[in-house]
Design a protein around this motif. Structure first.
Motif, PDB file in Angstrom:
ATOM      1  N   GLN A 286     -49.890 -74.195  45.492  1.00 20.91           N
ATOM      2  CA  GLN A 286     -49.113 -73.966  44.263  1.00 20.91           C
ATOM      3  C   GLN A 286     -48.133 -72.843  44.589  1.00 20.91           C
ATOM      4  N   MET A 287     -46.873 -73.220  44.795  1.00 22.34           N
ATOM      5  CA  MET A 287     -45.903 -72.268  45.334  1.00 22.34           C
ATOM      6  C   MET A 287     -45.509 -71.214  44.292  1.00 22.34           C
ATOM      7  N   LEU A 288     -45.337 -69.982  44.748  1.00 26.28           N
ATOM      8  CA  LEU A 288     -44.809 -68.935  43.869  1.00 26.28           C
ATOM      9  C   LEU A 288     -43.357 -69.273  43.521  1.00 26.28           C
TER      10      LEU A 288
ATOM     11  N   ILE B 174     -49.628 -67.992  53.308  1.00 21.32           N
ATOM     12  CA  ILE B 174     -48.287 -68.117  53.875  1.00 21.32           C
ATOM     13  C   ILE B 174     -48.006 -69.592  54.121  1.00 21.32           C
ATOM     14  N   CYS B 175     -46.915 -70.102  53.552  1.00 29.96           N
ATOM     15  CA  CYS B 175     -46.571 -71.519  53.644  1.00 29.96           C
ATOM     16  C   CYS B 175     -45.209 -71.670  54.317  1.00 29.96           C
ATOM     17  N   ASP B 176     -44.766 -72.921  54.405  1.00 31.47           N
ATOM     18  CA  ASP B 176     -43.414 -73.231  54.860  1.00 31.47           C
ATOM     19  C   ASP B 176     -43.198 -72.813  56.320  1.00 31.47           C
TER      20      ASP B 176
ATOM     21  N   VAL C 158     -49.268 -80.838  59.463  1.00 31.27           N
ATOM     22  CA  VAL C 158     -50.073 -81.241  58.317  1.00 31.27           C
ATOM     23  C   VAL C 158     -50.469 -79.947  57.621  1.00 31.27           C
ATOM     24  N   VAL C 159     -50.134 -79.846  56.336  1.00 28.58           N
ATOM     25  CA  VAL C 159     -50.376 -78.587  55.620  1.00 28.58           C
ATOM     26  C   VAL C 159     -51.149 -78.840  54.338  1.00 28.58           C
ATOM     27  N   ARG C 160     -51.855 -77.803  53.904  1.00 28.92           N
ATOM     28  CA  ARG C 160     -52.517 -77.854  52.609  1.00 28.92           C
ATOM     29  C   ARG C 160     -51.463 -77.767  51.513  1.00 28.92           C
TER      30      ARG C 160
ATOM     31  N   LEU D 275     -41.607 -86.173  49.195  1.00 29.53           N
ATOM     32  CA  LEU D 275     -41.745 -85.189  48.114  1.00 29.53           C
ATOM     33  C   LEU D 275     -40.484 -84.363  47.911  1.00 29.53           C
ATOM     34  N   ALA D 276     -39.917 -83.882  49.018  1.00 32.25           N
ATOM     35  CA  ALA D 276     -38.751 -83.011  48.888  1.00 32.25           C
ATOM     36  C   ALA D 276     -38.018 -82.954  50.221  1.00 32.25           C
ATOM     37  N   SER D 277     -36.725 -82.665  50.138  1.00 32.16           N
ATOM     38  CA  SER D 277     -35.939 -82.452  51.348  1.00 32.16           C
ATOM     39  C   SER D 277     -35.067 -81.239  51.176  1.00 32.16           C
TER      40      SER D 277
ATOM     41  N   ARG E  62     -35.396 -79.615  56.537  1.00 37.12           N
ATOM     42  CA  ARG E  62     -36.800 -80.039  56.537  1.00 37.12           C
ATOM     43  C   ARG E  62     -37.071 -81.079  55.470  1.00 37.12           C
ATOM     44  N   ASP E  63     -38.102 -81.894  55.727  1.00 33.99           N
ATOM     45  CA  ASP E  63     -38.516 -82.917  54.773  1.00 33.99           C
ATOM     46  C   ASP E  63     -40.015 -82.795  54.561  1.00 33.99           C
ATOM     47  N   ILE E  64     -40.438 -82.983  53.331  1.00 38.09           N
ATOM     48  CA  ILE E  64     -41.857 -82.911  53.004  1.00 38.09           C
ATOM     49  C   ILE E  64     -42.305 -84.250  52.429  1.00 38.09           C
ATOM     50  N   TYR E  65     -43.431 -84.753  52.961  1.00 43.13           N
ATOM     51  CA  TYR E  65     -44.013 -86.010  52.498  1.00 43.13           C
ATOM     52  C   TYR E  65     -45.432 -85.741  52.015  1.00 43.13           C
TER      53      TYR E  65
ATOM     54  N   HIS F 193     -52.971 -82.708  50.808  1.00 44.02           N
ATOM     55  CA  HIS F 193     -52.235 -82.457  52.060  1.00 44.02           C
ATOM     56  C   HIS F 193     -50.820 -83.011  52.030  1.00 44.02           C
ATOM     57  N   LEU F 194     -49.926 -82.263  52.676  1.00 47.06           N
ATOM     58  CA  LEU F 194     -48.538 -82.688  52.819  1.00 47.06           C
ATOM     59  C   LEU F 194     -48.199 -82.772  54.299  1.00 47.06           C
ATOM     60  N   LEU F 195     -47.179 -83.561  54.606  1.00 51.11           N
ATOM     61  CA  LEU F 195     -46.637 -83.583  55.976  1.00 51.11           C
ATOM     62  C   LEU F 195     -45.282 -82.893  55.946  1.00 51.11           C
TER      63      LEU F 195
ATOM     64  N   ASN G 292     -53.042 -69.276  55.694  1.00 46.15           N
ATOM     65  CA  ASN G 292     -51.799 -70.048  55.658  1.00 46.15           C
ATOM     66  C   ASN G 292     -52.082 -71.529  55.433  1.00 46.15           C
ATOM     67  N   HIS G 293     -51.018 -72.290  55.291  1.00 41.37           N
ATOM     68  CA  HIS G 293     -51.169 -73.698  54.881  1.00 41.37           C
ATOM     69  C   HIS G 293     -51.404 -74.663  56.042  1.00 41.37           C
ATOM     70  N   LEU G 294     -51.287 -74.184  57.302  1.00 40.03           N
ATOM     71  CA  LEU G 294     -51.336 -75.117  58.436  1.00 40.03           C
ATOM     72  C   LEU G 294     -52.742 -75.682  58.657  1.00 40.03           C
TER      73      LEU G 294
ATOM     74  N   PHE H  62     -40.203 -65.338  53.407  1.00 41.42           N
ATOM     75  CA  PHE H  62     -41.468 -66.059  53.364  1.00 41.42           C
ATOM     76  C   PHE H  62     -41.559 -66.866  52.075  1.00 41.42           C
ATOM     77  N   GLU H  63     -42.255 -68.010  52.194  1.00 44.98           N
ATOM     78  CA  GLU H  63     -42.617 -68.783  50.999  1.00 44.98           C
ATOM     79  C   GLU H  63     -44.125 -68.743  50.894  1.00 44.98           C
ATOM     80  N   LEU H  64     -44.628 -68.176  49.801  1.00 45.42           N
ATOM     81  CA  LEU H  64     -46.071 -68.046  49.621  1.00 45.42           C
ATOM     82  C   LEU H  64     -46.543 -68.969  48.504  1.00 45.42           C
TER      83      LEU H  64
HETATM   84  C1  Q0Z Z   1     -42.423 -75.993  50.175  1.00 42.08           C
HETATM   85  C2  Q0Z Z   1     -39.292 -76.801  50.953  1.00 42.08           C
HETATM   86  C3  Q0Z Z   1     -38.003 -78.830  51.102  1.00 42.08           C
HETATM   87  C4  Q0Z Z   1     -38.770 -77.804  53.068  1.00 42.08           C
HETATM   88  C5  Q0Z Z   1     -42.569 -77.389  48.515  1.00 42.08           C
HETATM   89  N1  Q0Z Z   1     -47.808 -76.151  51.518  1.00 42.08           N
HETATM   90  C6  Q0Z Z   1     -46.969 -76.483  50.491  1.00 42.08           C
HETATM   91  N2  Q0Z Z   1     -47.513 -76.918  49.326  1.00 42.08           N
HETATM   92  C7  Q0Z Z   1     -46.721 -77.249  48.297  1.00 42.08           C
HETATM   93  N3  Q0Z Z   1     -45.398 -77.190  48.350  1.00 42.08           N
HETATM   94  C8  Q0Z Z   1     -44.787 -76.770  49.476  1.00 42.08           C
HETATM   95  C9  Q0Z Z   1     -45.573 -76.395  50.597  1.00 42.08           C
HETATM   96 CL1  Q0Z Z   1     -44.891 -75.859  52.056  1.00 42.08          CL
HETATM   97  C10 Q0Z Z   1     -43.327 -76.699  49.444  1.00 42.08           C
HETATM   98  N4  Q0Z Z   1     -41.208 -76.255  49.717  1.00 42.08           N
HETATM   99  C11 Q0Z Z   1     -39.942 -75.727  50.163  1.00 42.08           C
HETATM  100  C12 Q0Z Z   1     -38.585 -77.822  50.331  1.00 42.08           C
HETATM  101  C13 Q0Z Z   1     -38.073 -78.813  52.459  1.00 42.08           C
HETATM  102  C14 Q0Z Z   1     -39.373 -76.792  52.323  1.00 42.08           C
HETATM  103  F1  Q0Z Z   1     -37.351 -79.818  50.507  1.00 42.08           F
HETATM  104  N5  Q0Z Z   1     -41.271 -77.100  48.718  1.00 42.08           N
END
Ligand code: Q0Z
Length: 294
Positions: free
Chosen positions: A96-98, A211-213, A91-93, A9-11, A15-18, A24-26, A68-70, A200-202
């Motif tokens: 919808q990020m602010l 609370i996420c990230d 593993v996180v929920r 999904l993003a890097s 950190r990397d997100i799948y 759910h995301l990893l 939080n998202h955990l 913080f990333e909410l």
């Molecule tokens: C966080 C980020 C990146 C690391 C997306 N629980 C979540 N749900 C939806 N989106 C995110 C999260 Cl944590 C989310 N980020 C920031 C980007 C690597 C963190 F490429 N992006």
């Protein structure tokens, strides 16, 4: 770079997100190390585990402040053939990020100090005259920033954050961020650590701001040893100082590629991350999943 066989999904730098499924995301934290905004060629062994362990510690401590998202710290079945991912995945929920970064500052440092020196303001709001670099602020302040796609985030006022996120969400983000910072800073202070500022990333999960990230890690915060803090000076970074000092000593111009890190600098940096974890949490890093598995 971890290349997993699930959709990416993003890097970020570290950190990397799948994607695991639609809800759910990893979240994978690597051992990559960034200094002066450049990623080093050599990984710092166990750094991803330390950052994950620190985040898990704070999320549990702060569960009274906000959800939080955990969901789980276990590696999903079918992913980790070896133990490489153990202890550095969440593993996180899916939230919808602010559209803002929720920064709290307790001390005057970094970009806030740069702004104050010019205009005696912080994120546009006047501060008392005569404050020194690294000085403790009269009280912690919610100082949001934009999320830049590339380049640097821009410091904004609460009103600008409210225009981006909506008035009610911005106010709730400020409440959560300040409460989380105040609780964490009080605990860290008992252990001789100053949390100068943190980001913080909410995001919204099931209609509630969560609370996420990563949370209150050395990578998302300025951690200073309390006994080395003195207003007017820049205290050493709890975790990155040996690396920064060594890099400065090489005469490197801080543009890629960075110099190759000697083994002793890699090891000193690893030790500082582990020490930060153990001092902050009072827990033994050796007990964290995956430590010593290789
Ligand atoms: C966080 C980020 C990146 C690391 C997306 N629980 C979540 N749900 C939806 N989106 C995110 C999260 Cl944590 C989310 N980020 C920031 C980007 C690597 C963190 F490429 N992006």
């Amino acid at each position: 770079m971890s290349a997993l066989s699930i959709p990416h999904l993003a890097s970020g730098k570290v950190r990397d997100i799948y994607e695991l499924d639609d809800r759910h995301l990893l979240f994978v934290t690597s051992d990559r190390m960034s200094a002066f905004d450049v990623v080093m060629a050599e990984p710092i062994p166990d750094k991803g585990r330390v950052l994950t362990a620190v985040t898990a510690f704070w999320l549990e401590r702060l569960s009274g402040v906000a959800p939080n998202h955990l969901v789980s710290l276990d590696v999903p079945a079918g992913l980790g053939e070896d133990h490489d991912l153990d202890g550095r995945v969440m593993v996180v929920r899916r939230a919808q990020m602010l559209p803002i970064e929720c920064i709290v500052r307790g001390y005057l440092s970094g970009s806030a100090w740069a702004e104050y020196k010019r205009t005696e303001t912080m994120h546009g709001t006047p501060l008392p005259s005569g404050l020194r670099q690294s000085e403790r602020l009269p009280e912690p302040v919610f100082t949001p920033s934009t999320k830049a796609e590339s380049g640097h985030d821009e410091n904004i006022s609460f009103e600008e954050a409210a225009a981006l996120a909506g008035e009610d969400l911005a106010a709730e983000a400020r409440r959560i961020s300040l409460a989380a910072y105040e609780q964490a800073a009080a605990l860290a202070a008992e252990r001789g650590i100053i949390i100068a500022d943190t980001k913080f990333e909410l995001g919204i999960i099931d209609g509630a701001l969560a609370i996420c990230d990563e949370v209150l890690t050395p990578d998302s915060s300025r951690f200073w040893p309390a006994d080395a803090w003195s207003p007017g000076q820049i205290p050493p970074s709890f975790d990155k100082q040996p690396l920064r000092d060594w890099l400065e000593g090489t005469g490197w111009d801080k543009t890629p590629p960075p110099p190759a890190l000697p083994d002793e600098i890699v090891e000193a940096t690893r030790s500082r991350y582990v020490e930060a974890y153990e001092r902050l949490t009072g827990l033994r890093f050796a007990d964290w999943p995956g430590v010593g598995a290789r």
